[in-house]
Design a protein around this motif. Structure first.
Motif, PDB file in Angstrom:
ATOM      1  N   GLU A 216       0.830  -1.193   0.000  1.00 63.28           N
ATOM      2  CA  GLU A 216       0.000   0.000   0.000  1.00 63.28           C
ATOM      3  C   GLU A 216       0.871   1.252   0.000  1.00 63.28           C
ATOM      4  OE1 GLU A 216      -1.070  -2.231   3.250  1.00 63.28           O
ATOM      5  OE2 GLU A 216       1.069  -2.007   2.934  1.00 63.28           O
ATOM      6  N   ASP A 217       0.268   2.359  -0.384  1.00 62.06           N
ATOM      7  CA  ASP A 217       0.951   3.652  -0.373  1.00 62.06           C
ATOM      8  C   ASP A 217      -0.121   4.722  -0.489  1.00 62.06           C
ATOM      9  OD1 ASP A 217       2.994   5.524  -0.309  1.00 62.06           O
ATOM     10  OD2 ASP A 217       4.193   4.495  -1.832  1.00 62.06           O
ATOM     11  N   ASN A 218       0.278   5.968  -0.223  1.00 61.83           N
ATOM     12  CA  ASN A 218      -0.672   7.070  -0.264  1.00 61.83           C
ATOM     13  C   ASN A 218      -0.535   7.873  -1.540  1.00 61.83           C
ATOM     14  OD1 ASN A 218      -0.106   7.178   3.093  1.00 61.83           O
ATOM     15  ND2 ASN A 218      -2.201   7.101   2.332  1.00 61.83           N
ATOM     16  N   PHE A 219      -1.660   8.132  -2.160  1.00 60.76           N
ATOM     17  CA  PHE A 219      -1.742   9.074  -3.269  1.00 60.76           C
ATOM     18  C   PHE A 219      -2.473  10.288  -2.708  1.00 60.76           C
ATOM     19  CE2 PHE A 219      -3.321  10.911  -7.221  1.00 60.76           C
ATOM     20  CZ  PHE A 219      -2.188  10.825  -8.018  1.00 60.76           C
ATOM     21  N   GLY A 220      -1.687  11.256  -2.215  1.00 59.50           N
ATOM     22  CA  GLY A 220      -2.296  12.336  -1.448  1.00 59.50           C
ATOM     23  C   GLY A 220      -2.819  11.763  -0.147  1.00 59.50           C
ATOM     24  N   GLU A 221      -4.064  12.067   0.173  1.00 58.78           N
ATOM     25  CA  GLU A 221      -4.653  11.516   1.386  1.00 58.78           C
ATOM     26  C   GLU A 221      -5.379  10.199   1.125  1.00 58.78           C
ATOM     27  OE1 GLU A 221      -7.790  13.700   3.197  1.00 58.78           O
ATOM     28  OE2 GLU A 221      -8.854  14.099   1.317  1.00 58.78           O
ATOM     29  N   ASP A 222      -5.511   9.835  -0.145  1.00 57.85           N
ATOM     30  CA  ASP A 222      -6.177   8.579  -0.480  1.00 57.85           C
ATOM     31  C   ASP A 222      -5.204   7.411  -0.343  1.00 57.85           C
ATOM     32  OD1 ASP A 222      -8.409  10.076  -1.080  1.00 57.85           O
ATOM     33  OD2 ASP A 222      -7.951  10.188  -3.227  1.00 57.85           O
ATOM     34  N   LEU A 223      -5.742   6.246  -0.125  1.00 57.90           N
ATOM     35  CA  LEU A 223      -4.932   5.039   0.047  1.00 57.90           C
ATOM     36  C   LEU A 223      -5.095   4.130  -1.165  1.00 57.90           C
ATOM     37  CD1 LEU A 223      -3.183   3.261   2.011  1.00 57.90           C
ATOM     38  CD2 LEU A 223      -5.343   2.171   2.691  1.00 57.90           C
ATOM     39  N   LEU A 224      -3.958   3.758  -1.781  1.00 55.19           N
ATOM     40  CA  LEU A 224      -3.952   2.716  -2.803  1.00 55.19           C
ATOM     41  C   LEU A 224      -3.404   1.453  -2.174  1.00 55.19           C
ATOM     42  CD1 LEU A 224      -2.620   4.550  -6.009  1.00 55.19           C
ATOM     43  CD2 LEU A 224      -4.968   4.327  -5.183  1.00 55.19           C
ATOM     44  N   PHE A 225      -4.022   0.327  -2.451  1.00 52.94           N
ATOM     45  CA  PHE A 225      -3.574  -0.926  -1.848  1.00 52.94           C
ATOM     46  C   PHE A 225      -3.958  -2.101  -2.732  1.00 52.94           C
ATOM     47  CE2 PHE A 225      -7.846  -0.103  -0.408  1.00 52.94           C
ATOM     48  CZ  PHE A 225      -8.465  -1.330  -0.240  1.00 52.94           C
ATOM     49  N   GLY A 226      -3.289  -3.218  -2.506  1.00 54.23           N
ATOM     50  CA  GLY A 226      -3.598  -4.415  -3.270  1.00 54.23           C
ATOM     51  C   GLY A 226      -2.819  -5.602  -2.760  1.00 54.23           C
ATOM     52  N   PRO A 227      -3.359  -6.808  -2.886  1.00 54.44           N
ATOM     53  CA  PRO A 227      -2.632  -8.009  -2.487  1.00 54.44           C
ATOM     54  C   PRO A 227      -1.627  -8.407  -3.556  1.00 54.44           C
ATOM     55  CG  PRO A 227      -4.766  -8.628  -3.367  1.00 54.44           C
ATOM     56  CD  PRO A 227      -4.720  -7.118  -3.391  1.00 54.44           C
ATOM     57  N   VAL A 228      -0.553  -9.044  -3.155  1.00 56.29           N
ATOM     58  CA  VAL A 228       0.420  -9.552  -4.112  1.00 56.29           C
ATOM     59  C   VAL A 228      -0.284 -10.519  -5.062  1.00 56.29           C
ATOM     60  CG1 VAL A 228       2.506 -10.945  -4.391  1.00 56.29           C
ATOM     61  CG2 VAL A 228       2.359  -9.274  -2.534  1.00 56.29           C
ATOM     62  N   GLY A 229      -0.152 -10.258  -6.367  1.00 55.93           N
ATOM     63  CA  GLY A 229      -0.808 -11.084  -7.367  1.00 55.93           C
ATOM     64  C   GLY A 229      -2.228 -10.677  -7.675  1.00 55.93           C
ATOM     65  N   GLY A 230      -2.701  -9.579  -7.047  1.00 55.99           N
ATOM     66  CA  GLY A 230      -4.075  -9.141  -7.265  1.00 55.99           C
ATOM     67  C   GLY A 230      -4.141  -7.760  -7.872  1.00 55.99           C
ATOM     68  N   PRO A 231      -5.358  -7.203  -8.022  1.00 58.84           N
ATOM     69  CA  PRO A 231      -5.529  -5.881  -8.634  1.00 58.84           C
ATOM     70  C   PRO A 231      -5.246  -4.755  -7.638  1.00 58.84           C
ATOM     71  CG  PRO A 231      -7.665  -6.796  -8.053  1.00 58.84           C
ATOM     72  CD  PRO A 231      -6.652  -7.858  -7.735  1.00 58.84           C
ATOM     73  N   LEU A 232      -5.338  -3.522  -8.119  1.00 58.86           N
ATOM     74  CA  LEU A 232      -5.153  -2.338  -7.290  1.00 58.86           C
ATOM     75  C   LEU A 232      -6.512  -1.817  -6.828  1.00 58.86           C
ATOM     76  CD1 LEU A 232      -2.475  -0.429  -9.391  1.00 58.86           C
ATOM     77  CD2 LEU A 232      -2.107  -1.649  -7.246  1.00 58.86           C
ATOM     78  N   TYR A 233      -6.565  -1.408  -5.557  1.00 59.50           N
ATOM     79  CA  TYR A 233      -7.780  -0.833  -4.987  1.00 59.50           C
ATOM     80  C   TYR A 233      -7.477   0.558  -4.459  1.00 59.50           C
ATOM     81  CZ  TYR A 233      -9.394  -5.697  -5.065  1.00 59.50           C
ATOM     82  OH  TYR A 233      -9.739  -6.965  -5.461  1.00 59.50           O
ATOM     83  N   ILE A 234      -8.530   1.341  -4.271  1.00 57.31           N
ATOM     84  CA  ILE A 234      -8.389   2.685  -3.730  1.00 57.31           C
ATOM     85  C   ILE A 234      -9.414   2.903  -2.630  1.00 57.31           C
ATOM     86  CG2 ILE A 234      -9.919   3.653  -5.517  1.00 57.31           C
ATOM     87  CD1 ILE A 234      -8.254   6.256  -5.332  1.00 57.31           C
ATOM     88  N   TRP A 235      -8.980   3.568  -1.565  1.00 54.33           N
ATOM     89  CA  TRP A 235      -9.904   4.036  -0.540  1.00 54.33           C
ATOM     90  C   TRP A 235      -9.827   5.554  -0.531  1.00 54.33           C
ATOM     91  CZ3 TRP A 235      -9.290   6.880   4.044  1.00 54.33           C
ATOM     92  CH2 TRP A 235     -10.441   6.966   4.834  1.00 54.33           C
ATOM     93  N   ASP A 236     -10.957   6.175  -0.823  1.00 55.47           N
ATOM     94  CA  ASP A 236     -11.033   7.630  -0.933  1.00 55.47           C
ATOM     95  C   ASP A 236     -11.224   8.222   0.459  1.00 55.47           C
ATOM     96  OD1 ASP A 236     -11.705  10.294  -1.424  1.00 55.47           O
ATOM     97  OD2 ASP A 236     -12.715   9.815  -3.303  1.00 55.47           O
TER      98      ASP A 236
END
Length: 614
Positions: A216-236
């Motif tokens: 995971e990492d932050n794009f501004g205040e939003d959170l991008l995350f994802g499991p190894v081998g899976g897609p990318l998710y965002i929490w606004d």
């Protein structure tokens, strides 16, 4: 004879024999070195009585524009946000379907059979039902754990027993959360499982199904995350902490977002979102050596064009990318055999790669740390450092670690730092353990090593919060270096700690010496106990390489208790211990196992006299 000072060099060394390590330390447990002298580590306190579901493998802390200090928690079962000691489930939804009369109850049982031909679910997944009508006297509404899954059906357990056997439920909405992952590495069995010659035919070997790990990492205040081998998710972050994460590819205007990736990172330079080990543009197969990045300042646009800086690059060394890390003016990328440096060079290349280390190894996704301008990581059989040059790191406890290591569970290895003590901690599974139970510490400020036992699953250094945070096997978080005791479960318990020296001479040739008095040099500054104490043990030997003397021979092992009898803080103690120990060599051990203990050892002195020959 004059008093003999026992002034030992810092750090534990188990690469040589105890006698050849004379003048140093041989063994440790929950002890660190500060200003070259050993002291007991701090305690830990659970953040709250609340718990989460699953084994946590990832922690991430950031502060939103609304001043919320959030900790993201990735487990094998779910993904959470922690705020104020509460754990909020933001696990993304995999699929939502409408079922018609899917429930079948059995009178007197809480187990309900659910029919769903859409499949895609596995044992341990979670589903949320809504809109159901009562069936068999119970109504299924809310979240349930799936079990006994088959292609077209599964079971859930209600909180109450059904009053009758019936089928129904009406029109039901079923929202399935993403599939869970393994909590530990599962050996692959059958033909071709494991390395040639390992195990018996059909039982597998060193190969294993990957455990669920999130990045995971932050794009501004939003959170991008994802499991190894899976897609990318965002929490606004404009949403509440009860809002679930969603697919980044489902965001408005999203273009060619990777559908699978092995590692996520957002650069400090212009906020490029990177996927390491991902599918190529226009493809759905994972390329384990491919790196793709989004346009700068745009997490959703991954389509390269003449008007943006989205792009990709493929590395050539190794078979797959394991991990990446933001360093000073570069991004470090580890494959399973090499280390690369990515640097921003602008259009049209955008990001260039340089090989900075080859013929290296890496233990796991979470085994790398960057602190004080250098990267540290655990390899398959050694440790490494990169500070502009990649090189093996001298380790004084290397054999102790790698000869007692469960390689089938190497994916569980993770690292944590405590910058306030200039420490890098690696946690791992010992040879006979399926869970993390050991740790090794490199103190880069003093260039020394020490080790011990502790069960943890993830770590986050203090930065935005006051204390380092660790995840435990009791499914909660604890603050480390807070307090003096073990408060993982809410019940205070003492922490067993000790430090034991290598053997050192107290006599010459075939002669023995007799120790009759010890002047300890120990401070109990910071203790909360009314009468803090440690056990000061002398362990004598007849000769180097022999076992310690028993009480029936040569004076035996003698233990004295050092106590503070004053009721005011005292930092220097000169309590005299009258003991009886006879030998040619001796080792000393300082240990404590009581609540409220804090201590640091200085330079003890021994009063000895010649005691003839054997």
């Amino acid at each position: 004879m004059p008093l003999q000072k026992v002034n030992l060099k810092p750090g534990v060394n188990k690469e040589i024999t105890s006698y050849s390590g004379e003048g140093g330390w041989w063994d440790s447990e929950k002890v660190r070195f500060r200003q070259q002298f050993p002291e007991r580590i701090g305690g830990w306190t659970r953040i709250s009585a609340n718990t989460f579901i699953g084994v946590c493998r990832s922690l991430w802390n950031w502060v939103t524009l609304g001043s919320q200090s959030l900790v993201a928690i990735g487990t094998n079962s779910k993904y959470y946000l922690e705020n104020g000691g509460q754990y909020y489930d933001i696990t993304p939804i995999r699929a939502t379907v409408t079922l018609t009369d899917p429930f079948t109850t059995t009178s007197g049982s809480p187990t309900v059979a659910v029919s769903d031909t859409a499949s895609g679910y596995i044992n341990g997944d979670y589903v949320t039902f809504s809109g159901a009508t009562a069936v068999g006297g119970i109504t299924l509404d809310g979240e349930y754990l799936l079990s006994s899954t088959s292609v077209n059906a599964y079971e859930v357990t209600h909180t109450a027993n059904a009053s009758s056997s019936a089928s129904g439920g009406g029109s039901v909405s079923a929202a399935y959360q993403i599939n869970i992952g393994p909590p530990i590495s599962v050996p692959i069995v059958g033909w071709s499982g494991g390395f040639y010659g390992e195990g018996t035919w059909g039982t597998g070997g060193a190969s294993a199904e990957a455990i669920r790990i999130w990045t995971e990492d932050n794009f501004g205040e939003d959170l991008l995350f994802g499991p190894v081998g899976g897609p990318l998710y965002i929490w606004d972050a404009t949403n509440t902490v009860t809002t679930r994460g969603t697919l980044l590819s489902a965001e408005a205007g999203a273009s060619n977002v990777p559908v699978m990736q092995n590692y996520l990172l957002i650069s400090d330079v212009s906020r490029f979102v990177f996927s390491f080990g991902c599918n190529a543009l226009g493809d759905t197969a994972l390329d384990p050596l491919l790196i793709r990045w989004s346009d700068q300042e745009d997490a959703t646009n991954w389509t390269p064009s003449a008007t943006n800086q989205a792009g990709d690059i493929r590395l050539s060394k190794g078979s797959k990318i394991i991990v990446a890390m933001q360093a000073r003016q570069e991004i470090l990328v580890w494959t399973d055999s090499s280390l690369y440096s990515l640097q921003y060079v602008g259009a049209p290349v955008v990001w260039s790669s340089t090989l900075v280390g080859d013929n290296l190894s890496l233990m796991s996704v979470k085994s790398t740390a960057y602190t004080a301008g250098a990267a540290y990581w655990m390899g398959i059989d050694k440790f490494y450092r990169y500070d502009g040059t990649a090189s093996p790191l001298r380790c004084d406890i290397r054999k102790h670690i790698f000869e007692d290591f469960n390689y089938l569970q190497q994916q569980q290895v993770f690292v944590g730092t405590i910058e306030s003590f200039t420490e890098v901690w690696w946690f791992y599974c010992s040879k006979d353990s399926m869970t993390v139970d050991k740790y090794a510490v490199y103190n880069y400020g003093e260039d020394i090593w020490y080790h011990g036992s502790l069960g943890r699953t993830a770590w986050l250094d203090s930065g935005l919060r006051q204390y380092p945070i660790a995840a435990t096997y009791t499914n909660n978080l604890v603050n480390h270096e807070e307090g003096l005791d073990d408060n993982e479960t809410g019940v205070t318990a003492p922490i067993d700690a000790y430090i034991e020296s290598s053997d050192f001479d107290i006599a010459d040739g075939d002669r023995f010496s007799f120790i009759w008095r010890v002047i300890p040099d120990i401070t109990f500054h910071g203790s909360s106990a009314d009468n803090p104490y440690v056990d000061f043990t002398l362990l004598p030997k007849d000769s180097s390489g022999s076992g310690y003397n028993s009480p029936a021979s040569e004076g035996g092992t003698d233990t004295g208790v050092i106590t503070r009898t004053a009721t005011v803080p005292v930092e220097q103690y000169t309590t005299q211990l009258n003991i009886r120990v006879r030998g040619r060599q001796v080792a000393l051990k300082i240990s404590s196992d009581s609540e409220g203990m804090a201590w640091q050892l200085g330079v003890p002195r021994l009063d000895t006299r010649p005691d003839g020959r054997r």
